[in-house]
Design an enzyme around this catalytic site. Structure first.
Site, PDB file in Angstrom:
ATOM      1  N   HIS A  38      43.457  33.953   8.363  1.00  0.00           N
ATOM      2  CA  HIS A  38      43.815  34.613   9.621  1.00  0.00           C
ATOM      3  C   HIS A  38      45.301  34.457   9.915  1.00  0.00           C
ATOM      4  CE1 HIS A  38      40.233  35.774  12.256  1.00  0.00           C
ATOM      5  NE2 HIS A  38      39.745  35.600  11.041  1.00  0.00           N
ATOM      6  N   GLY A 105      39.319  43.857   6.863  1.00  0.00           N
ATOM      7  CA  GLY A 105      40.202  43.233   7.827  1.00  0.00           C
ATOM      8  C   GLY A 105      39.943  43.554   9.284  1.00  0.00           C
ATOM      9  N   GLU A 106      40.758  42.917  10.123  1.00  0.00           N
ATOM     10  CA  GLU A 106      40.701  43.114  11.567  1.00  0.00           C
ATOM     11  C   GLU A 106      42.105  43.383  12.086  1.00  0.00           C
ATOM     12  OE1 GLU A 106      40.028  39.797  10.493  1.00  0.00           O
ATOM     13  OE2 GLU A 106      37.879  40.021  10.104  1.00  0.00           O
ATOM     14  N   ASN A 109      44.595  40.448  12.949  1.00  0.00           N
ATOM     15  CA  ASN A 109      45.474  39.821  11.966  1.00  0.00           C
ATOM     16  C   ASN A 109      46.438  40.781  11.291  1.00  0.00           C
ATOM     17  OD1 ASN A 109      44.094  37.197  12.099  1.00  0.00           O
ATOM     18  ND2 ASN A 109      42.386  38.317  11.194  1.00  0.00           N
ATOM     19  N   GLY A 173      28.118  46.796   6.602  1.00  0.00           N
ATOM     20  CA  GLY A 173      27.472  48.090   6.778  1.00  0.00           C
ATOM     21  C   GLY A 173      27.255  48.738   5.429  1.00  0.00           C
ATOM     22  N   ALA A 176      30.566  49.632   3.148  1.00  0.00           N
ATOM     23  CA  ALA A 176      31.228  48.464   2.578  1.00  0.00           C
ATOM     24  C   ALA A 176      30.336  47.780   1.546  1.00  0.00           C
ATOM     25  CB  ALA A 176      31.615  47.487   3.681  1.00  0.00           C
TER      26      ALA A 176
END
Length: 319
Positions: A38, A105-106, A109, A173, A176
């Site tokens: 992170h 990712g998010e 970050n 999901g 992915a």
């Protein structure tokens, strides 16, 4: 039966604490390590976020356990050619006991370098191209690549392990999970869902390893453990895509009041009931997982490791 590992949290602990936890995990009988990657913690209460590659270097000299990032996003914040170099060096330092766990990712970050945060389908395209680049670099050959999302020119990794670094792909999901089955050396997901494991295996994953992780909060006072989870990890209980699209810890803090102690008491493993801890890990075994990682929330680390060494891991056959 699965192997059981420990999940190190870079969001909650500093570098020296993480190295010490790795030592305690090895002494307690855990067989492998995950470590989060992170730039920010999820909220200010967690309070840490060391650079994962430095921590992996330190851990490689402190314990003999295999270690894997869970997970690195090799698409926006750091170019995949640089992630490949970091992963290859980690594999050399661990004598081949390193796996690279990757995901899409998010925003929390990745947006920090100023790029627009793309929609999920584009993020998966970027991830697949990044994996292609990294696999080519792991050969030690010179790579030039002009793709849809990335350019690499005359790049060569001179420090590489004897075998290419395995790349496991995270998926929550169907799209992915399909990518993991198609392009991964293994599959990572965080819920003991048999359907997702079956999709991975039938979609091309076959017998490749499936790994999962869960968080618990051991403590002799269950109510206090519930409060600790709410203070530190209420983000775990937010629904939908918020975890992928919110850009800063303050946004997660604004949503924390939506998560009540009652919700956590119903949905999280808290306290010192060994049966409850064993059941949570056994759920992953029943769903067909090969490796299960557990993370202890909060400061009671030594008590957790003593508890798992004496009360939990001996009951999990195959450990």
């Amino acid at each position: 039966m699965p192997e059981y590992g420990y999940f190190l949290s870079c969001e909650e602990f500093g570098p020296a604490e993480l190295v010490e936890q790795a030592r305690m995990a090895e002494q307690a009988g855990f067989r492998s390590l995950w470590i989060s990657d992170h730039y920010h913690p999820w909220n200010s209460a967690q309070g840490q976020s060391p650079f994962v590659w430095s921590v992996i270097g330190a851990i490689s000299q402190a314990v003999s356990l295999p270690i894997e990032t869970a997970v690195t996003c090799p698409t926006v914040r750091i170019h995949p050619a640089v992630v490949a170099q970091a992963a290859a060096t980690s594999a050399v330092m661990t004598n081949g006991r390193f796996r690279l766990g990757v995901g899409s990712g998010e925003a929390l970050n990745e947006h920090v370098v100023g790029h627009t945060w793309p929609p999920a389908d584009v993020r998966l395209e970027m991830l697949e191209e990044a994996i292609l680049i990294m696999r080519r670099l792991f050969t030690g050959e010179e790579v030039t690549h002009h793709g849809t999302h990335y350019t690499v020119e005359n790049a060569r990794l001179y420090t590489v392990p004897d075998e290419p670094v395995p790349i496991d792909i995270s998926g929550f999901g169907p799209k992915a999970t399909a990518l993991a089955a198609r392009a991964g050396d293994g599959y990572i997901t965080m819920m003991p869902e048999t359907d997702m494991v079956e999709q991975f295996r039938k979609g091309g994953g076959g017998t490749k390893p499936v790994s999962g992780g869960t968080k618990v909060c051991w403590g002799t006072d269950r109510a206090e453990a519930v409060r600790t989870v709410r203070r530190l990890w209420s983000n775990e209980f937010l629904p939908g895509e918020m975890g992928q699209v919110l850009p800063s810890p303050s946004h997660f803090e604004q949503l924390a009041p939506l998560i009540t102690e009652e919700m956590i008491a119903r949905n999280a493993v808290c306290g010192d009931d060994a049966d409850e801890h064993v059941a949570a890990l056994t759920a992953f075994a029943d769903a067909g997982f090969d490796v299960v990682y557990v993370n202890q929330i909060g400061p009671e680390q030594r008590g957790f490791f003593d508890f798992y060494r004496t009360k939990v891991l001996p009951r999990l056959s195959g450990n």
